[in-house]
Design a protein around this motif. Structure first.
Motif, short mmCIF file in Angstrom:
data_model
loop_
_atom_site.label_atom_id
_atom_site.label_comp_id
_atom_site.label_asym_id
_atom_site.label_seq_id
_atom_site.Cartn_x
_atom_site.Cartn_y
_atom_site.Cartn_z
N GLY A 1 0.84 -1.55 -0.27
CA GLY A 1 0.29 -0.13 -0.38
C GLY A 1 0.84 1.53 0.05
O GLY A 1 1.61 0.97 0.55
N LEU A 2 0.36 2.31 -0.60
CA LEU A 2 1.24 3.46 -0.81
C LEU A 2 0.45 5.00 -1.15
O LEU A 2 -0.75 4.39 -0.94
N THR A 3 0.89 5.42 0.30
CA THR A 3 -0.01 6.49 0.31
C THR A 3 1.19 7.69 0.30
O THR A 3 1.52 7.97 1.25
N ARG A 4 0.57 8.74 0.76
CA ARG A 4 0.92 9.93 1.06
C ARG A 4 1.36 10.27 2.50
O ARG A 4 -0.06 9.70 3.16
N GLU A 5 2.11 10.88 2.03
CA GLU A 5 2.49 11.29 4.03
C GLU A 5 0.99 11.78 4.66
O GLU A 5 0.89 11.49 6.12
N GLU A 6 0.98 12.76 4.63
CA GLU A 6 -0.20 13.72 5.11
C GLU A 6 -1.26 12.62 5.35
O GLU A 6 -2.36 14.04 6.12
N GLN A 7 -1.55 12.01 4.66
CA GLN A 7 -2.87 11.21 4.44
C GLN A 7 -2.68 9.52 5.69
O GLN A 7 -3.71 8.71 5.37
N ARG A 8 -1.06 9.35 6.07
CA ARG A 8 -0.53 7.98 6.47
C ARG A 8 -2.27 7.73 7.30
O ARG A 8 -2.11 6.33 7.43
#
Length: 313
Positions: free
Chosen positions: A288-295
């Motif tokens: 899974g990959l997500t932008r840091e601010e949506q961690r």
């Protein structure tokens, strides 16, 4: 009356022969062929196999633009690096009007045997059909395999839902994500957002894929294996592992990594969660990959998806 009965019987036999010559398509595959005698649909891969004869035929679907690059790699030197000795290479015409390149070779490592590669060119896709017979010539003859490969046919009406249903695992909980692409019949890409093509992790995404590669046995080896798989991911760079844990869940061994990284093309800071579920001599890998601010929002969703994955093998 006997003449009519014999004629009718002959008609039935001829119809059976005609039907037997029709291409057989594995579930959700756009590629199919007339299999050699006694080869059946495989439960392990997209293709056909005969375990007693140590023979298998597999299908892989690739983008249409991949044909020229792959065809240029079907030469003596490139094949030798893959443990294959080239016997012959020829251009072939297939039954549905498509064309292809057919390569025959012998396997020199790690197993002795014979391998055939058929690269199919079509405006809708590039197909790679691989036939393999391990051991001596007590499996299938060269003529039998070549006849089967030249019978390859294409169809264009397979839905995404069919492809997902044919995967070697089931995802019971998608946590609000939706599937957008099935890759090679073994992996599926999920995302949450309006776009199907995702750049710079502008939408969170998760790839779930099964592998036939035999995984290591010990916890330490699995840890090294998992970390190597993460570092090999070409979508990310500058990986900094926050945690790397082995554990057991529902009677199976897992290894999970959470790491910070940078999306390779854009430099966008992201967070990666990689979960590997070991199931006997195979495994399912979830990334899974997500932008840091949506961690904080997305890591629990990745966890829910990973926990719900059930292998079919």
């Amino acid at each position: 009356m006997k003449i009519l009965t014999a004629a009718a019987f002959g008609l039935v036999l001829s119809l059976q022969a005609a039907f037997a010559a029709d291409p057989v398509f594995p579930p959700a595959s756009r590629l199919g062929l007339v299999p050699p005698p006694d080869m059946i649909l495989s439960k392990r891969v997209s293709g056909f196999e005969n375990e007693e004869r140590a023979a298998v035929i597999t299908f892989t679907e690739l983008p249409p633009g991949a044909f020229e690059q792959l065809a240029s790699g079907l030469n003596k030197d490139a094949l030798r690096k893959q443990g294959l000795e080239l016997i012959s290479r020829e251009n072939v015409k297939l039954g549905t009007g498509s064309s292809g390149v057919l390569v025959s070779s012998t396997m020199t490592k790690p197993d002795m045997g014979r391998k055939w590669l058929l690269l199919v060119k079509d405006e809708a896709l590039t197909g790679l059909v691989v036939a393999q017979v391990i051991g001596g010539r007590d499996g299938y003859s060269d003529a039998q395999i070549r006849t089967a490969l030249k019978s390859v046919a294409l169809r264009h009406d397979v839905t995404l839902e069919e492809k997902v249903a044919a995967l070697p695992f089931r995802v019971a909980e998608t946590a609000g994500f939706r599937p957008v692409r099935v890759i090679a019949g073994t992996s599926v890409l999920y995302t949450d957002g309006p776009k199907d093509m995702i750049k710079a992790v502008e939408q969170p995404m998760m790839i779930v894929g099964a592998s036939r590669q035999t995984p290591p046995n010990s916890d330490e080896q699995r840890k090294q294996f998992a970390q190597a798989a993460l570092y090999a991911n070409q979508v990310i760079k500058n990986v900094r592992i926050e945690r790397s844990d082995s554990f057991r869940l529902r009677g199976q061994d897992w290894h999970e990594i959470v790491a910070r990284a940078v999306e390779a093309d854009s430099g966008q800071p992201i967070v990666v969660m990689q979960s590997i579920r070991f199931a006997g001599d195979r495994y399912v890998r979830m990334v899974g990959l997500t932008r840091e601010e949506q961690r904080d929002q997305n890591l629990p969703r990745f966890r829910a998806i990973a926990d719900s994955v059930e292998p079919k093998f």
